[in-house]
Design a protein around this motif. Structure first.
Motif, PDB file in Angstrom:
ATOM      1  N   GLU A  65      -0.694   7.572   9.850  1.00 36.71           N
ATOM      2  CA  GLU A  65      -1.448   7.353  11.106  1.00 36.71           C
ATOM      3  C   GLU A  65      -2.739   6.815  11.188  1.00 36.71           C
ATOM      4  O   GLU A  65      -3.130   5.652  11.954  1.00 36.71           O
ATOM      5  CB  GLU A  65      -1.102   8.483  12.171  1.00 36.71           C
ATOM      6  N   LYS A  66      -3.542   7.435  10.498  1.00 37.22           N
ATOM      7  CA  LYS A  66      -5.027   6.732  10.226  1.00 37.22           C
ATOM      8  C   LYS A  66      -5.010   5.345   9.628  1.00 37.22           C
ATOM      9  O   LYS A  66      -5.637   4.504   9.927  1.00 37.22           O
ATOM     10  CB  LYS A  66      -5.622   7.858   9.326  1.00 37.22           C
ATOM     11  N   THR A  67      -4.049   5.206   8.681  1.00 41.91           N
ATOM     12  CA  THR A  67      -3.985   3.653   7.980  1.00 41.91           C
ATOM     13  C   THR A  67      -3.588   2.886   8.762  1.00 41.91           C
ATOM     14  O   THR A  67      -4.135   1.579   9.111  1.00 41.91           O
ATOM     15  CB  THR A  67      -2.970   3.766   6.733  1.00 41.91           C
ATOM     16  N   HIS A  83       0.740  -1.071   0.157  1.00 40.58           N
ATOM     17  CA  HIS A  83      -0.013  -0.109  -0.064  1.00 40.58           C
ATOM     18  C   HIS A  83       0.841   1.140   0.049  1.00 40.58           C
ATOM     19  O   HIS A  83       1.833   1.477   0.811  1.00 40.58           O
ATOM     20  CB  HIS A  83      -0.824  -0.080   1.129  1.00 40.58           C
ATOM     21  N   SER A  95      -3.664   2.698  12.044  1.00 40.37           N
ATOM     22  CA  SER A  95      -4.540   2.143  13.016  1.00 40.37           C
ATOM     23  C   SER A  95      -5.930   1.415  12.501  1.00 40.37           C
ATOM     24  O   SER A  95      -6.343   0.816  13.271  1.00 40.37           O
ATOM     25  CB  SER A  95      -5.176   3.782  13.753  1.00 40.37           C
ATOM     26  N   GLU A  96      -6.008   1.302  11.143  1.00 36.03           N
ATOM     27  CA  GLU A  96      -7.054   0.604  10.551  1.00 36.03           C
ATOM     28  C   GLU A  96      -6.625  -0.738  10.060  1.00 36.03           C
ATOM     29  O   GLU A  96      -7.218  -1.784  10.081  1.00 36.03           O
ATOM     30  CB  GLU A  96      -7.642   1.473   9.608  1.00 36.03           C
ATOM     31  N   ILE A  97      -5.179  -0.804   9.789  1.00 33.60           N
ATOM     32  CA  ILE A  97      -4.790  -2.017   8.977  1.00 33.60           C
ATOM     33  C   ILE A  97      -3.450  -2.270   9.593  1.00 33.60           C
ATOM     34  O   ILE A  97      -2.633  -1.632   9.951  1.00 33.60           O
ATOM     35  CB  ILE A  97      -4.487  -1.781   7.317  1.00 33.60           C
ATOM     36  N   ASP A  98      -3.378  -3.750   9.668  1.00 28.54           N
ATOM     37  CA  ASP A  98      -2.257  -4.307  10.233  1.00 28.54           C
ATOM     38  C   ASP A  98      -1.087  -4.647   9.025  1.00 28.54           C
ATOM     39  O   ASP A  98      -1.143  -5.033   8.005  1.00 28.54           O
ATOM     40  CB  ASP A  98      -2.467  -5.659  10.905  1.00 28.54           C
ATOM     41  N   TYR A  99       0.041  -3.836   9.300  1.00 26.35           N
ATOM     42  CA  TYR A  99       1.389  -4.303   8.324  1.00 26.35           C
ATOM     43  C   TYR A  99       2.446  -5.010   8.982  1.00 26.35           C
ATOM     44  O   TYR A  99       2.549  -4.627  10.341  1.00 26.35           O
ATOM     45  CB  TYR A  99       1.652  -2.837   7.745  1.00 26.35           C
TER      46      TYR A  99
END
Lengths: 301, 265
Positions: B171-173, B127, B175-179
């Motif tokens: 930061e938003k991403t 991403h 907090s929503e998706i695990d990488y």
């Protein structure tokens, strides 16, 4: 006392290798790193009175057996460099390499940093300096002696003079430096200057067109200089020029150097070069039954 | 050897009003995204990130933003003109994990796109947060769309995608998706901010640093960083967060061509 320990002008070193002036060494961080990497002492990159940007790039290009460079003594000036020297971790002795155009500039600089280092190395030998600095001084025995004499009057710590091989008779300059009060000599600065031309375009690659040759290619000349000067002076000699492994160090010691400096070959070997060389020396000396570095110094004579 | 090789500019791609990519025939061996080339225009020589590596066509590319005298001279060149290249130099990005967030700001997208192309080509889920001041300065959108990577754009003025800083979107991403890992290159202020964010999320991350460089071969010491002393041109330019913690000038200050320190705004 371990087998590799030496004493140079009263300065104790844990081994006979130093980081040479001009390679890294423009910050406390890189000097401390060389110390942590096994160097027995570190020499700063040369600094002068004022900040100096040096030449534009390309400042360095590789050639067979080393590099030619015309960095042009870039440095942040003594006042900024002083802040770096204050951050030295003192794990190994530190030597300040300084340059100037005359004895007053040299004295001015060394008086500002004398209390922060263990010795001074006078750079009167850089082959790509501007404004009457570097080898413009070191190729003249009288100018060299004037500077050594004045600096010696002004400092209490040992004064080492780094000489250029680009002279008819290096022994004469060495003797003038010794007579003027030098405590030790560093032999040799880079050679030339040399030039490398790009064959596609016909353009000399270095922006300054010419630059000092360093690396393994100059080692035989450095060895000869150390050998000749050793026969004619009584002060200690620091050998430098093309050292890549412990065998090179042995040659310098045999020729009469009490210790050595390492620079360009960091390009080939990385910062492990100091530890690798010291391990090699230890193995060799064990095998040969030598008890100390001093036993080896000058045995070629 | 560390000698410039003269190459012809094979193709010039206008990426944005200020950025061009220059493509060269190059015998691709072990060039790694994150590495850089020393680029010689027969007048000066500067380090530039590799933005394109094609081991099949045997091509590499560098992307340059027109910001000064040197970059302007290069922008004025045409296809067929010559440049000297030496490299690749430095330690590039390490590819690890199966889901990676990459964040590029401005011309920092250059090594990021090379990484993204390689990683997504290997089947890794990538991403990309591509950040720019405004929509027409977003770089490599076409290349990203052709790849399997997912693009999230971000502009300061809100003309494309998320309105705000890339770090806010990151930061938003996060907090929503695990990488598994984060990769970043951009202005140091942005990287420092993202460094703090990934530390908070405890995600391994690599950042590509930049410092004034002269020799590019690990000798002149111009690009050494405090307090570890490492050379950006050899030990870097890419560092893991664990290493960056030892580079305490990161986000704080940098040295100019004479070695004088300047604070990073």
């Amino acid at each position: 006392m371990t087998i590799l320990e030496i004493e140079l002008c009263g300065i104790k070193m844990r081994n006979p290798t130093m980081l040479a002036a001009g390679i890294l060494g423009s910050t406390a961080s890189s000097l401390n790193w060389a110390g942590r990497s096994g160097a027995g002492a570190v020499v700063t990159k040369s600094f002068g009175i004022e900040p100096n940007k040096g030449y534009s790039n390309p400042t360095t290009v590789e050639v067979m057996g080393g590099i030619i460079n015309a960095v042009g003594l870039s440095n942040p000036g003594v006042n900024n460099f002083k802040l770096e020297l204050e951050k030295l971790d003192k794990s190994v002795p530190a030597i300040a390499s300084v340059y100037g155009a005359n004895q007053y500039e040299f004295s001015d600089i060394v008086s500002k940093i004398e209390n922060l280092v263990d010795a001074i190395e006078l750079n009167v030998s850089c082959p790509h300096a501007m404004g009457g600095c570097g080898s413009a001084i070191g190729q003249d025995p009288n100018l060299t002696a004037d500077i050594v004499r004045t600096v010696k009057k002004n400092v209490k710590i040992p004064v080492i003079v780094k000489l250029t091989p680009n002279v008819t008779d290096i022994v004469e300059i060495a003797q003038y430096a010794e007579d003027a009060g030098a405590d030790a000599l560093t032999l040799i600065n880079s050679m030339g200057p040399g030039m490398k031309i790009d064959i596609e375009t016909g353009i000399p690659i270095l922006k300054n067109r010419v630059g000092g040759l360093s690396g393994p290619a100059i080692k035989p000349i450095a060895i000869r200089c150390v050998f000749d000067v050793f026969e004619s002076v009584d002060i200690p000699i620091i050998g430098v020029g093309g050292i890549r492994d412990y065998k090179d160090v042995l040659e310098f010691l045999y020729a009469g150097a009490q210790c050595v400096q390492i620079g360009t070959s960091i390009m080939y070997e990385g910062m492990d070069i100091f530890t690798n060389i010291n391990n090699g020396l230890r193995r060799f000396m064990d095998k040969k039954g030598y008890g100390s570095v001093d036993e080896i110094v000058g045995i070629a004579h | 050897m560390n000698i410039p090789r003269i190459v012809k500019i094979k193709q010039i791609i206008n990426e944005s009003p200020t950025v061009k990519t220059f493509i060269f025939d190059w015998d691709v061996k072990d060039e790694i995204p994150g590495q850089f080339m020393m680029v010689w225009n027969f007048n000066n020589e500067k380090p530039m990130s590799i933005s394109y590596i094609d081991p099949v066509k045997n091509e590499i590319g560098i992307s340059i933003r027109n910001i000064g005298k040197f970059t302007k001279q290069i922008h004025n060149l045409c296809e067929g003109d010559k440049l000297g290249l030496r490299g690749p130099y430095g330690r590039g990005f390490h590819i690890a994990g199966s889901k990676i967030l990459v964040v590029g700001g401005g011309i920092g997208m250059a090594p990021i796109i090379a990484f993204s192309d390689k990683a997504s080509g290997m089947g890794i889920e990538v991403h990309i947060i591509s950040a720019a001041t405004t929509h027409n300065e977003l770089l490599f959108n076409d290349r990203i769309e052709k790849s399997d990577a997912k693009l999230l754009t971000c502009t300061d003025d809100g003309t494309s995608g998320f309105c705000g800083f890339g770090t806010d979107l990151a930061e938003k991403t996060l907090s929503e998706i695990d990488y598994d890992m984060v990769i970043c290159c951009g202005p140091e202020v942005m990287m420092k901010k993202l460094f703090d964010i990934v530390e908070k999320f405890k995600i391994p991350a690599q950042f590509s640093m930049e410092r004034y460089m002269k020799c590019g071969m690990g000798l002149c010491g111009q690009c050494c960083v405090d307090n570890v002393g490492w050379r950006i041109c050899v030990e870097g330019p890419v560092f893991w967060t664990d290493e960056l913690r030892m580079i305490n000038e990161f986000g704080q200050y940098r040295r100019d061509s004479s070695g004088v320190k300047h604070n990073i705004p």
